[in-house]
Design a protein around this motif. Structure first.
Motif, PDB file in Angstrom:
ATOM      1  N   TYR A  46       0.757  -1.095  -0.022  1.00 32.97           N
ATOM      2  CA  TYR A  46       0.095   0.006  -0.060  1.00 32.97           C
ATOM      3  C   TYR A  46       0.692   1.218   0.086  1.00 32.97           C
ATOM      4  CZ  TYR A  46      -3.336   3.791   1.394  1.00 32.97           C
ATOM      5  OH  TYR A  46      -4.059   4.770   1.888  1.00 32.97           O
ATOM      6  N   HIS A  47       1.801   1.311   0.898  1.00 32.33           N
ATOM      7  CA  HIS A  47       2.958   2.567   0.858  1.00 32.33           C
ATOM      8  C   HIS A  47       3.304   2.858  -0.476  1.00 32.33           C
ATOM      9  CE1 HIS A  47       2.619   3.634   5.303  1.00 32.33           C
ATOM     10  NE2 HIS A  47       1.980   2.618   5.528  1.00 32.33           N
ATOM     11  N   ASN A  48       3.794   1.591  -1.242  1.00 29.30           N
ATOM     12  CA  ASN A  48       4.419   2.017  -2.349  1.00 29.30           C
ATOM     13  C   ASN A  48       3.378   2.383  -3.488  1.00 29.30           C
ATOM     14  OD1 ASN A  48       6.768   0.654  -1.388  1.00 29.30           O
ATOM     15  ND2 ASN A  48       6.571  -1.216  -2.301  1.00 29.30           N
ATOM     16  N   ALA A  49       2.162   2.137  -3.247  1.00 32.74           N
ATOM     17  CA  ALA A  49       1.256   2.725  -4.092  1.00 32.74           C
ATOM     18  C   ALA A  49       1.087   4.113  -3.860  1.00 32.74           C
ATOM     19  CB  ALA A  49      -0.211   1.973  -3.811  1.00 32.74           C
ATOM     20  N   ARG A  50       1.015   4.595  -2.537  1.00 29.86           N
ATOM     21  CA  ARG A  50       0.997   6.100  -2.407  1.00 29.86           C
ATOM     22  C   ARG A  50       2.290   6.599  -3.034  1.00 29.86           C
ATOM     23  NH1 ARG A  50      -0.827   7.925   3.458  1.00 29.86           N
ATOM     24  NH2 ARG A  50      -0.487   9.891   1.967  1.00 29.86           N
ATOM     25  N   GLN A  51       3.662   6.076  -2.840  1.00 27.72           N
ATOM     26  CA  GLN A  51       4.764   6.546  -3.537  1.00 27.72           C
ATOM     27  C   GLN A  51       4.558   6.721  -4.952  1.00 27.72           C
ATOM     28  OE1 GLN A  51       7.784   4.274  -1.943  1.00 27.72           O
ATOM     29  NE2 GLN A  51       7.719   5.085   0.208  1.00 27.72           N
ATOM     30  N   PRO A  87     -15.091  -6.741   1.700  1.00 28.79           N
ATOM     31  CA  PRO A  87     -15.874  -6.272   3.120  1.00 28.79           C
ATOM     32  C   PRO A  87     -15.361  -6.272   4.381  1.00 28.79           C
ATOM     33  CG  PRO A  87     -16.567  -8.281   1.727  1.00 28.79           C
ATOM     34  CD  PRO A  87     -14.999  -7.876   1.042  1.00 28.79           C
ATOM     35  N   GLY A  88     -15.749  -5.247   5.028  1.00 24.44           N
ATOM     36  CA  GLY A  88     -15.110  -4.592   6.183  1.00 24.44           C
ATOM     37  C   GLY A  88     -15.414  -3.386   6.483  1.00 24.44           C
ATOM     38  N   PRO A  89     -15.261  -2.407   5.581  1.00 27.87           N
ATOM     39  CA  PRO A  89     -14.190  -2.551   4.643  1.00 27.87           C
ATOM     40  C   PRO A  89     -12.979  -2.422   4.883  1.00 27.87           C
ATOM     41  CG  PRO A  89     -15.118  -0.279   4.436  1.00 27.87           C
ATOM     42  CD  PRO A  89     -15.580  -1.187   5.625  1.00 27.87           C
ATOM     43  N   VAL A  90     -12.140  -3.127   3.950  1.00 31.71           N
ATOM     44  CA  VAL A  90     -10.464  -3.189   4.335  1.00 31.71           C
ATOM     45  C   VAL A  90      -9.917  -2.973   2.917  1.00 31.71           C
ATOM     46  CG1 VAL A  90     -10.444  -4.511   6.586  1.00 31.71           C
ATOM     47  CG2 VAL A  90     -10.252  -5.638   4.224  1.00 31.71           C
ATOM     48  N   VAL A  91      -8.541  -2.715   2.978  1.00 28.15           N
ATOM     49  CA  VAL A  91      -7.818  -2.508   1.649  1.00 28.15           C
ATOM     50  C   VAL A  91      -6.901  -3.801   1.884  1.00 28.15           C
ATOM     51  CG1 VAL A  91      -5.974  -1.502   0.419  1.00 28.15           C
ATOM     52  CG2 VAL A  91      -7.817  -0.200   1.356  1.00 28.15           C
ATOM     53  N   PRO A  92      -6.926  -5.078   1.030  1.00 35.75           N
ATOM     54  CA  PRO A  92      -6.486  -6.114   1.456  1.00 35.75           C
ATOM     55  C   PRO A  92      -5.047  -5.958   0.805  1.00 35.75           C
ATOM     56  CG  PRO A  92      -8.010  -6.318  -0.614  1.00 35.75           C
ATOM     57  CD  PRO A  92      -8.059  -5.096  -0.004  1.00 35.75           C
ATOM     58  N   LEU A  93      -4.203  -5.135   1.098  1.00 38.52           N
ATOM     59  CA  LEU A  93      -2.847  -4.766   0.638  1.00 38.52           C
ATOM     60  C   LEU A  93      -2.097  -4.850   1.835  1.00 38.52           C
ATOM     61  CD1 LEU A  93      -3.071  -2.189  -1.984  1.00 38.52           C
ATOM     62  CD2 LEU A  93      -3.260  -4.622  -2.539  1.00 38.52           C
ATOM     63  N   ARG A  94      -0.624  -5.252   1.670  1.00 41.83           N
ATOM     64  CA  ARG A  94       0.395  -5.009   2.660  1.00 41.83           C
ATOM     65  C   ARG A  94       0.358  -3.832   3.373  1.00 41.83           C
ATOM     66  NH1 ARG A  94       3.133  -7.784  -1.230  1.00 41.83           N
ATOM     67  NH2 ARG A  94       4.783  -6.150  -1.633  1.00 41.83           N
ATOM     68  N   PRO A 152     -10.563   3.946  -6.757  1.00 41.94           N
ATOM     69  CA  PRO A 152      -9.446   4.946  -6.824  1.00 41.94           C
ATOM     70  C   PRO A 152      -8.649   5.054  -5.711  1.00 41.94           C
ATOM     71  CG  PRO A 152     -11.424   5.759  -7.986  1.00 41.94           C
ATOM     72  CD  PRO A 152     -11.605   4.790  -7.068  1.00 41.94           C
ATOM     73  N   LEU A 153      -7.363   4.972  -5.630  1.00 42.11           N
ATOM     74  CA  LEU A 153      -6.560   5.276  -4.508  1.00 42.11           C
ATOM     75  C   LEU A 153      -6.843   6.615  -3.851  1.00 42.11           C
ATOM     76  CD1 LEU A 153      -4.392   4.579  -2.414  1.00 42.11           C
ATOM     77  CD2 LEU A 153      -2.899   5.311  -4.096  1.00 42.11           C
ATOM     78  N   GLN A 154      -7.207   7.451  -4.856  1.00 40.87           N
ATOM     79  CA  GLN A 154      -7.406   9.080  -4.612  1.00 40.87           C
ATOM     80  C   GLN A 154      -8.528   8.995  -3.508  1.00 40.87           C
ATOM     81  OE1 GLN A 154      -4.873  11.117  -4.803  1.00 40.87           O
ATOM     82  NE2 GLN A 154      -5.223  12.488  -6.540  1.00 40.87           N
ATOM     83  N   ASP A 155      -9.627   8.142  -4.081  1.00 45.07           N
ATOM     84  CA  ASP A 155     -10.821   8.265  -3.142  1.00 45.07           C
ATOM     85  C   ASP A 155     -10.620   7.784  -1.807  1.00 45.07           C
ATOM     86  OD1 ASP A 155     -12.140   9.038  -5.528  1.00 45.07           O
ATOM     87  OD2 ASP A 155     -13.540   7.503  -5.234  1.00 45.07           O
ATOM     88  N   VAL A 156      -9.660   6.815  -1.454  1.00 49.54           N
ATOM     89  CA  VAL A 156      -9.158   6.157  -0.488  1.00 49.54           C
ATOM     90  C   VAL A 156      -8.471   7.269   0.372  1.00 49.54           C
ATOM     91  CG1 VAL A 156      -7.765   4.484   0.856  1.00 49.54           C
ATOM     92  CG2 VAL A 156      -9.010   3.687  -1.098  1.00 49.54           C
ATOM     93  N   LEU A 157      -7.383   7.950  -0.132  1.00 50.48           N
ATOM     94  CA  LEU A 157      -6.831   8.738   0.422  1.00 50.48           C
ATOM     95  C   LEU A 157      -7.733  10.171   0.909  1.00 50.48           C
ATOM     96  CD1 LEU A 157      -3.736   9.170  -1.765  1.00 50.48           C
ATOM     97  CD2 LEU A 157      -3.979   7.994   0.504  1.00 50.48           C
ATOM     98  N   GLY A 158      -8.672  10.396   0.088  1.00 52.63           N
ATOM     99  CA  GLY A 158      -9.776  11.592   0.354  1.00 52.63           C
ATOM    100  C   GLY A 158     -10.570  11.248   1.498  1.00 52.63           C
TER     101      GLY A 158
END
Length: 389
Positions: A75-80, A127-134, A157-163
């Motif tokens: 997940y952190h690599n996705a943000r980077q 479902p949870g919801p969770v992001v199933p990434l490291r 979208p990752l942007q939606d998650v960050l928002g």
């Protein structure tokens, strides 16, 4: 006659990015999940699954070609990666010979392209919801408040998650409003009134009546709350967005004003007339590209025109309409003062007076801003409007 069911429009389908086998020999190659976007972004047409091996250059190239990237790595690599893609986007600069309006239009086009490009980095939701990434954060509270439950495997979208995560911080910490001597709590997708100068205008003008007021486009409910604190006995606050009404209702309840202010989901005016009708429409004509753009950009000045054309029908005799608006659009060449006064006149209205305040927000003092000259001249006004005699 074919018995094949029609494709579901909200189901996202994608293929693994790299494979040596033909699609026909891989019956499990295509994967799918429900498309969810808290911001209302359109579902991409082409998606590939990617992971930490993808370089920023390749990500940028794929996104520029219109391909969305479903992240399946850390997940952190996705943000980077998102940050690295943003750094590769062209830097805006004014061109010689361009008018201010032309420059601003091109700037907005660039912002639209930026939003599209960065919106093509996607993450899975379970479902949870969770992001199933490291190393993914705990998203549950933020996403539930922004977009509701996730009942099946989904993609967003990752942007939606960050928002959503950022909005949760706003909702937890709130924003102190000097005119209320209290804190209000913006919700996801509801504009936070960080520019306090216009709130002071509402607090500075003599009220034409203490009995009833309408607040058109209430958002967080802050203007209705200020009117209530000033002693207006009953206020009807309207907004076309359900999220804004929920936000306003929560803030009014927290402030102890729920019995004074009624928040109603309706487009523009409620039924009847009032001695005071207040509206703070979006200040700039322009296309809406994100949820928060709704509070800044008014496509073809539709809301402003609707307020001015309908106000006379909703004012009691001797009543006033208070229009709170900035003149930044005039300095940017997007709207002239003559257009504004022409719409006021066409609505059967006259100007009874104005109060003004200069801009005090950081961008008005940022000389590195390409539109500093326009922003530094910005004046926000409260126009007191009445029906022509």
């Amino acid at each position: 006659m074919s018995t094949e069911s029609a494709p579901q429009p909200n189901i996202l389908r994608w293929m693994p990015r790299d494979t040596e086998q033909p699609d026909a020999e891989r019956p499990d190659a295509e994967q799918s999940a429900l498309w969810i976007s808290a911001s209302g972004a359109a579902m991409p047409k082409k998606v590939v699954a990617v992971d930490d091996s993808l370089t920023a250059d390749d990500a940028y190239r794929l996104a520029a070609q219109g391909t969305a990237l479903l992240w399946q790595g850390d997940y952190h690599n996705a943000r980077q990666l998102l940050s690295a893609m943003a750094r590769r986007l062209p830097v805006f600069s004014r061109l010689d010979g361009e008018s201010v309006a032309q420059s601003f239009y091109r700037y907005r086009q660039g912002r639209t392209q930026r939003a599209k490009m960065l919106g093509r980095v996607l993450v899975p939701l379970a479902p949870g919801p969770v992001v199933p990434l490291r190393r993914a954060p705990d998203l549950k509270e933020a996403w539930l408040l922004a977009a509701g439950p996730v009942d099946e495997p989904s993609v967003a979208p990752l942007q939606d998650v960050l928002g959503a995560v950022g909005a949760l911080e706003w909702r937890r910490n709130g924003l102190f409003i000097q005119e209320l001597d209290a804190v209000i709590y913006p919700h996801y997708g509801t504009f936070a009134p960080v520019r306090s100068e216009y709130l002071g205008l509402l607090d500075s003008v003599e009220l034409p009546s203490m009995e009833l007021a309408f607040d058109i486009g209430t958002g967080t409910g802050v203007l209705a709350a200020i009117l209530a604190k000033r002693g207006v006995k009953r206020i009807v606050a309207t907004d076309s967005e359900a999220a804004a009404i929920a936000c306003a209702q929560e803030n009014l309840e927290n402030l102890g004003l729920a019995d004074t202010v009624e928040a109603v989901q309706i487009n523009m005016f409620p039924e009847g007339k009032a001695p005071l009708v207040v509206c703070n429409p979006p200040w700039l004509p322009g296309t809406v590209n994100t949820m928060l753009d709704n509070a800044v950009y008014d496509p073809k000045s539709r809301m402003l025109k609707a307020f001015l054309s309908g106000l006379a029908k909703h004012l009691e005799p001797g009543g006033e309409g208070w229009l709170i608006i900035s003149d930044l659009a005039e300095h940017l060449g997007l709207r002239s003062r003559e257009e504004l006064t022409g719409w006021i006149d066409a609505g059967g209205l006259e100007v009874k007076g104005t109060v003004e305040t200069p801009a005090r927000h950081p961008r008005s003092m940022d000389r590195s801003d390409p539109f500093f000259d326009a922003r530094s001249k910005e004046i926000t006004s409260l126009w007191r409007l009445g029906v022509k005699g």
